[in-house]
Design a protein around this motif. Structure first.
Motif, short mmCIF file in Angstrom:
data_model
loop_
_atom_site.label_atom_id
_atom_site.label_comp_id
_atom_site.label_asym_id
_atom_site.label_seq_id
_atom_site.Cartn_x
_atom_site.Cartn_y
_atom_site.Cartn_z
N MET A 54 42.90 51.59 42.82
CA MET A 54 42.10 51.16 41.67
C MET A 54 40.93 50.32 42.17
O MET A 54 40.77 49.16 41.80
CB MET A 54 42.98 50.41 40.68
N MET A 55 40.10 50.92 42.99
CA MET A 55 39.03 50.20 43.65
C MET A 55 37.87 49.82 42.73
O MET A 55 37.07 48.98 43.08
CB MET A 55 38.51 51.02 44.82
N SER A 56 37.76 50.45 41.57
CA SER A 56 36.62 50.15 40.69
C SER A 56 37.06 49.74 39.29
O SER A 56 36.24 49.67 38.39
CB SER A 56 35.70 51.38 40.59
N CYS A 57 38.34 49.46 39.10
CA CYS A 57 38.88 49.16 37.77
C CYS A 57 39.87 48.02 37.90
O CYS A 57 40.72 48.04 38.79
CB CYS A 57 39.58 50.41 37.23
N PRO A 58 39.79 47.02 37.02
CA PRO A 58 40.82 45.98 37.04
C PRO A 58 42.21 46.62 36.91
O PRO A 58 42.37 47.64 36.24
CB PRO A 58 40.49 45.13 35.81
N TYR A 59 43.19 46.02 37.54
CA TYR A 59 44.52 46.59 37.59
C TYR A 59 45.26 46.35 36.27
O TYR A 59 46.15 45.51 36.17
CB TYR A 59 45.30 45.99 38.76
N ALA A 60 44.85 47.08 35.26
CA ALA A 60 45.48 46.99 33.94
C ALA A 60 45.22 48.30 33.21
O ALA A 60 44.08 48.76 33.14
CB ALA A 60 44.91 45.83 33.15
N THR A 61 46.27 48.90 32.66
CA THR A 61 46.09 50.20 31.99
C THR A 61 45.15 50.11 30.81
O THR A 61 44.50 51.09 30.47
CB THR A 61 47.45 50.76 31.53
N LYS A 62 45.01 48.95 30.18
CA LYS A 62 44.10 48.82 29.05
C LYS A 62 42.64 49.01 29.47
O LYS A 62 41.78 49.26 28.63
CB LYS A 62 44.28 47.47 28.35
N CYS A 63 42.34 48.94 30.76
CA CYS A 63 40.97 49.09 31.26
C CYS A 63 40.62 50.54 31.61
O CYS A 63 39.46 50.84 31.87
CB CYS A 63 40.76 48.22 32.49
N PHE A 64 41.58 51.43 31.64
CA PHE A 64 41.35 52.79 32.10
C PHE A 64 40.24 53.50 31.33
O PHE A 64 39.35 54.11 31.92
CB PHE A 64 42.62 53.63 32.04
N ARG A 65 40.28 53.45 30.01
CA ARG A 65 39.29 54.17 29.20
C ARG A 65 37.87 53.62 29.45
O ARG A 65 36.92 54.36 29.62
CB ARG A 65 39.64 54.10 27.72
N GLU A 66 37.75 52.29 29.51
CA GLU A 66 36.44 51.66 29.71
C GLU A 66 35.87 51.94 31.10
O GLU A 66 34.68 52.18 31.26
CB GLU A 66 36.57 50.15 29.50
N THR A 97 46.85 65.10 67.91
CA THR A 97 45.55 64.47 68.12
C THR A 97 45.51 63.14 67.39
O THR A 97 45.89 63.06 66.23
CB THR A 97 44.41 65.37 67.61
N LYS A 98 45.06 62.11 68.07
CA LYS A 98 44.97 60.79 67.47
C LYS A 98 43.55 60.51 67.01
O LYS A 98 42.60 60.98 67.61
CB LYS A 98 45.42 59.73 68.46
N PHE A 99 43.43 59.76 65.93
CA PHE A 99 42.13 59.33 65.44
C PHE A 99 42.29 57.99 64.74
O PHE A 99 43.40 57.56 64.44
CB PHE A 99 41.51 60.39 64.51
N LYS A 100 41.17 57.32 64.51
CA LYS A 100 41.19 55.98 63.93
C LYS A 100 41.06 56.05 62.41
O LYS A 100 40.21 56.74 61.88
CB LYS A 100 40.04 55.15 64.50
N ILE A 101 41.93 55.30 61.73
CA ILE A 101 41.96 55.25 60.27
C ILE A 101 41.58 53.85 59.81
O ILE A 101 42.06 52.86 60.36
CB ILE A 101 43.37 55.58 59.73
N GLY A 102 40.72 53.76 58.80
CA GLY A 102 40.38 52.48 58.18
C GLY A 102 41.09 52.39 56.83
O GLY A 102 40.88 53.23 55.98
N LEU A 103 41.95 51.38 56.67
CA LEU A 103 42.64 51.16 55.40
C LEU A 103 41.99 49.94 54.74
O LEU A 103 42.07 48.84 55.27
CB LEU A 103 44.13 50.88 55.64
N CYS A 104 41.32 50.15 53.62
CA CYS A 104 40.52 49.09 53.01
C CYS A 104 41.08 48.65 51.66
O CYS A 104 41.39 49.49 50.82
CB CYS A 104 39.08 49.55 52.82
N GLN A 105 41.17 47.36 51.48
CA GLN A 105 41.54 46.76 50.20
C GLN A 105 40.35 45.91 49.78
O GLN A 105 39.94 45.03 50.52
CB GLN A 105 42.79 45.90 50.35
N THR A 106 39.79 46.18 48.63
CA THR A 106 38.58 45.48 48.21
C THR A 106 38.83 44.66 46.95
O THR A 106 39.73 44.96 46.17
CB THR A 106 37.44 46.48 47.92
N ALA A 107 38.01 43.63 46.76
CA ALA A 107 38.08 42.82 45.54
C ALA A 107 37.53 43.64 44.38
O ALA A 107 36.54 44.35 44.53
CB ALA A 107 37.27 41.54 45.72
#
Length: 112
Positions: free
Chosen positions: A85-97, A43-53
């Motif tokens: 990492m849609m809600s966190c800057p791409y840096a491990t130092k930001c994970f806790r915050e 079965t085929k279906f439509k997929i949305g692949l999103c990259q956000t700022a």
């Protein structure tokens, strides 16, 4: 939509976000099974692949996610996939915050 093609494959741009929609049966106007567990494997279906700022302001990042998600669904996506990492800057130092606490089990306590 916002200058994108209307074909089964197209690039769409929301406010500070982009989604790639992959076509299938839904894109061709054919009915799609909604219960995936009972659907045949082809079965085929439509997929949305999103990259956000992503912004250092988490609420702005989540606004971008909501806009991209809404646009993907509006364009027919039945499954929407966001960046890791849609809600966190791409840096491990930001994970806790930027991380969110999840309860081990049961409802959150007042200490959470």
């Amino acid at each position: 939509l916002l200058g994108s093609s209307a074909g089964p494959r197209g690039l769409c741009a929301a406010s500070r976000a982009s989604c790639l929609l992959a076509g299938g049966a839904a894109a061709a106007g054919r009915p799609v099974a909604r219960a995936m567990s009972s659907a045949p494997s082809n079965t085929k279906f439509k997929i949305g692949l999103c990259q956000t700022a992503v912004d250092y302001d988490k609420s702005r990042s989540l606004e971008n996610v909501r806009a991209a998600f809404a646009q993907a669904v509006e364009r027919g996506a039945e499954l929407v996939v966001m960046g890791e990492m849609m809600s966190c800057p791409y840096a491990t130092k930001c994970f806790r915050e930027y991380g969110e606490r999840l309860p081990a089990s049961g409802p959150p306590s007042e200490a959470d």
